[in-house]
Design an enzyme around this catalytic site. Structure first.
Site, PDB file in Angstrom:
ATOM      1  N   GLU A 289      10.467  -2.340  -1.114  1.00 31.32           N
ATOM      2  CA  GLU A 289      11.484  -2.161  -0.068  1.00 31.32           C
ATOM      3  C   GLU A 289      11.681  -3.446   0.740  1.00 31.32           C
ATOM      4  O   GLU A 289      12.799  -3.799   1.116  1.00 31.32           O
ATOM      5  CB  GLU A 289      11.099  -1.009   0.851  1.00 31.32           C
ATOM      6  CG  GLU A 289      11.222   0.341   0.160  1.00 31.32           C
ATOM      7  CD  GLU A 289      11.028   1.474   1.132  1.00 31.32           C
ATOM      8  OE1 GLU A 289      12.038   2.013   1.615  1.00 31.32           O
ATOM      9  OE2 GLU A 289       9.856   1.818   1.417  1.00 31.32           O
TER      10      GLU A 289
ATOM     11  N   GLY B 232       6.606   0.103  -0.381  1.00 30.53           N
ATOM     12  CA  GLY B 232       7.105  -0.686   0.752  1.00 30.53           C
ATOM     13  C   GLY B 232       7.232  -2.166   0.431  1.00 30.53           C
ATOM     14  O   GLY B 232       8.071  -2.862   1.008  1.00 30.53           O
TER      15      GLY B 232
ATOM     16  N   ALA C 201       3.092   0.170   1.302  1.00 29.76           N
ATOM     17  CA  ALA C 201       2.601   0.650   2.605  1.00 29.76           C
ATOM     18  C   ALA C 201       1.090   0.831   2.545  1.00 29.76           C
ATOM     19  O   ALA C 201       0.540   1.197   1.502  1.00 29.76           O
ATOM     20  CB  ALA C 201       3.264   1.971   2.938  1.00 29.76           C
TER      21      ALA C 201
ATOM     22  N   GLU D  79       6.295   6.502  -4.049  1.00 29.03           N
ATOM     23  CA  GLU D  79       6.368   7.401  -2.896  1.00 29.03           C
ATOM     24  C   GLU D  79       6.547   8.869  -3.277  1.00 29.03           C
ATOM     25  O   GLU D  79       5.854   9.747  -2.744  1.00 29.03           O
ATOM     26  CB  GLU D  79       7.524   6.988  -1.959  1.00 29.03           C
ATOM     27  CG  GLU D  79       7.270   5.699  -1.192  1.00 29.03           C
ATOM     28  CD  GLU D  79       7.757   4.446  -1.914  1.00 29.03           C
ATOM     29  OE1 GLU D  79       7.960   4.507  -3.151  1.00 29.03           O
ATOM     30  OE2 GLU D  79       7.930   3.415  -1.245  1.00 29.03           O
TER      31      GLU D  79
HETATM   32  N1  COA Z   1      -2.849   0.445   0.857  1.00 25.86           N
HETATM   33  C1  COA Z   1      -4.073   0.099   1.239  1.00 25.86           C
HETATM   34  N2  COA Z   1      -4.954  -0.570   0.465  1.00 25.86           N
HETATM   35  C2  COA Z   1      -4.537  -0.930  -0.750  1.00 25.86           C
HETATM   36  C3  COA Z   1      -3.259  -0.620  -1.218  1.00 25.86           C
HETATM   37  C4  COA Z   1      -2.384   0.104  -0.369  1.00 25.86           C
HETATM   38  N3  COA Z   1      -1.131   0.410  -0.721  1.00 25.86           N
HETATM   39  N4  COA Z   1      -3.111  -1.106  -2.479  1.00 25.86           N
HETATM   40  C5  COA Z   1      -4.279  -1.711  -2.774  1.00 25.86           C
HETATM   41  N5  COA Z   1      -5.139  -1.600  -1.739  1.00 25.86           N
HETATM   42  C6  COA Z   1      -6.509  -2.116  -1.659  1.00 25.86           C
HETATM   43  C7  COA Z   1      -7.486  -1.284  -2.479  1.00 25.86           C
HETATM   44  O1  COA Z   1      -7.912  -0.161  -1.739  1.00 25.86           O
HETATM   45  C8  COA Z   1      -8.574  -2.302  -2.714  1.00 25.86           C
HETATM   46  O2  COA Z   1      -9.347  -2.423  -1.540  1.00 25.86           O
HETATM   47  P1  COA Z   1     -10.963  -2.465  -1.650  1.00 25.86           P
HETATM   48  O3  COA Z   1     -11.260  -3.646  -2.532  1.00 25.86           O
HETATM   49  O4  COA Z   1     -11.410  -2.625  -0.235  1.00 25.86           O
HETATM   50  O5  COA Z   1     -11.359  -1.164  -2.277  1.00 25.86           O
HETATM   51  C9  COA Z   1      -7.810  -3.600  -2.875  1.00 25.86           C
HETATM   52  O6  COA Z   1      -6.558  -3.395  -2.244  1.00 25.86           O
HETATM   53  C10 COA Z   1      -7.556  -3.985  -4.318  1.00 25.86           C
HETATM   54  O7  COA Z   1      -6.914  -2.892  -4.956  1.00 25.86           O
HETATM   55  P2  COA Z   1      -7.463  -2.218  -6.308  1.00 25.86           P
HETATM   56  O8  COA Z   1      -6.947  -0.812  -6.358  1.00 25.86           O
HETATM   57  O9  COA Z   1      -8.950  -2.403  -6.414  1.00 25.86           O
HETATM   58  O10 COA Z   1      -6.758  -3.136  -7.390  1.00 25.86           O
HETATM   59  P3  COA Z   1      -6.304  -2.716  -8.860  1.00 25.86           P
HETATM   60  O11 COA Z   1      -5.836  -3.945  -9.517  1.00 25.86           O
HETATM   61  O12 COA Z   1      -7.359  -1.915  -9.531  1.00 25.86           O
HETATM   62  O13 COA Z   1      -5.043  -1.718  -8.654  1.00 25.86           O
HETATM   63  C11 COA Z   1      -2.909  -1.055  -7.731  1.00 25.86           C
HETATM   64  C12 COA Z   1      -3.870  -2.230  -8.073  1.00 25.86           C
HETATM   65  C13 COA Z   1      -1.712  -1.661  -7.009  1.00 25.86           C
HETATM   66  C14 COA Z   1      -2.449  -0.370  -9.007  1.00 25.86           C
HETATM   67  C15 COA Z   1      -3.646  -0.042  -6.831  1.00 25.86           C
HETATM   68  O14 COA Z   1      -4.294  -0.753  -5.779  1.00 25.86           O
HETATM   69  C16 COA Z   1      -2.737   0.980  -6.230  1.00 25.86           C
HETATM   70  O15 COA Z   1      -2.321   1.907  -6.917  1.00 25.86           O
HETATM   71  N6  COA Z   1      -2.406   0.821  -4.915  1.00 25.86           N
HETATM   72  C17 COA Z   1      -1.582   1.743  -4.210  1.00 25.86           C
HETATM   73  C18 COA Z   1      -0.126   1.513  -4.548  1.00 25.86           C
HETATM   74  C19 COA Z   1       0.796   2.465  -3.789  1.00 25.86           C
HETATM   75  O16 COA Z   1       0.779   3.677  -4.012  1.00 25.86           O
HETATM   76  N7  COA Z   1       1.616   1.875  -2.902  1.00 25.86           N
HETATM   77  C20 COA Z   1       2.712   2.540  -2.260  1.00 25.86           C
HETATM   78  C21 COA Z   1       2.376   3.323  -1.063  1.00 25.86           C
HETATM   79  S1  COA Z   1       3.849   4.172  -0.521  1.00 25.86           S
END
Ligand code: COA
Length: 239
Positions: free
Chosen positions: A108, A105, A60, A128
């Site tokens: 999901e 998500g 999400a 989550e």
């Molecule tokens: N929502 C919005 N933006 C997201 C995202 C999310 N769930 N997951 C990644 N992004 C964005 C980051 O903000 C970043 O944007 P930016 O370059 O404009 O700053 C871009 O995607 C790349 O992500 P980044 O975090 O730089 O990559 P990474 O390889 O260092 O880390 C993850 C990857 C997946 C570990 C990390 O992005 C993360 O933890 N994301 C959230 C995951 C999450 O909690 N999802 C479930 C929500 S219920």
């Protein structure tokens, strides 16, 4: 936000927001929902969902989550957020081709498909609970069916990340392939499914989906009614 390709009778939908690791914003979910209504999906025998860039989907869109009121959540699930149920309700088989992050998500969405194929780069997880919420796009309902309650609780309550081998052992995947091979394997499986009699595949998929909620009597009746219908088809007569 969604790229659409046809490979014969198989329709490939690619989440195309790679700069945000295909985070499922309302606009991306709405775009996906619109494609489900489109001709490419409607006329296909099988739908494959994949992700562009280095992830299937990081879940999400976190920038939208904090903004929702209880009324906003209800409205979301009436609109964009209903897409998970719509994917699950497609009459033709669906396959998720997973590589890289498949979180929250994103997982999901993958669970809403019928088959999941992952490559060795896949990283799964349900973050989550650690964010103080829960998987609410059908995830808890679907995971418990696939993995059983103890494993579902373990994966969701602790929220740890896990790889394709654990996902396969938990019953989440049908196949693990080498890096970069998920899309090709999903399309191959899609083509095999597309070669089967279409109505028989569709009614059998739908029967399997309703069985856990049907009484034995209703389930048996449904099977017989569906058989009555399929026994009249050209596919069956020519077999
Ligand atoms: N929502 C919005 N933006 C997201 C995202 C999310 N769930 N997951 C990644 N992004 C964005 C980051 O903000 C970043 O944007 P930016 O370059 O404009 O700053 C871009 O995607 C790349 O992500 P980044 O975090 O730089 O990559 P990474 O390889 O260092 O880390 C993850 C990857 C997946 C570990 C990390 O992005 C993360 O933890 N994301 C959230 C995951 C999450 O909690 N999802 C479930 C929500 S219920």
């Amino acid at each position: 936000m969604i790229e659409i390709e046809r490979d014969g009778a198989v329709c490939l939908l690619t989440l195309n927001r790679p700069e945000k690791l295909n985070a499922l914003s309302s606009s991306l979910e709405t775009a996906l929902g619109e494609e489900l209504d489109g001709e490419a999906v409607r006329t296909s025998a099988c739908v494959v969902i994949a992700g562009e860039g280095r992830a299937f989907s990081a879940g999400a869109d976190l920038t939208e989550l904090g903004e929702r009121t209880p009324e906003g959540v209800a409205a979301y699930y009436q609109g964009a957020g209903h897409v998970y149920e719509r994917v699950a309700a497609l009459p033709q088989p669906t396959i998720a081709a997973i590589h890289g992050y498949c979180l929250g998500g994103g997982l999901e969405l993958a669970l809403a498909t019928d088959f999941r194929v992952a490559d060795r780069t896949a990283v799964f997880g349900f973050p989550e609970v650690s964010l103080g919420i829960l998987p609410s796009s059908g995830g808890t309902h679907r995971l418990v069916r696939l993995a059983g309650p103890a494993r579902a609780k373990h994966l969701m309550l602790l929220g740890g990340r896990f790889g394709p081998d654990e996902a396969l052992a938990a019953g989440l995947l049908t196949d693990v392939v080498e890096e970069g091979g998920a899309r090709a394997r999903a399309l191959e499986l899609g083509r095999q499914l597309a070669e089967q009699p279409r109505l028989a595949v569709s009614l059998t998929k739908q029967a399997i989906d309703v069985m856990p909620e049907a009484s034995r009597q209703a389930g048996i009746l449904l099977e017989r009614l569906a058989y009555g219908m399929l026994s009249q088809t050209e596919d069956h007569r020519q077999s």
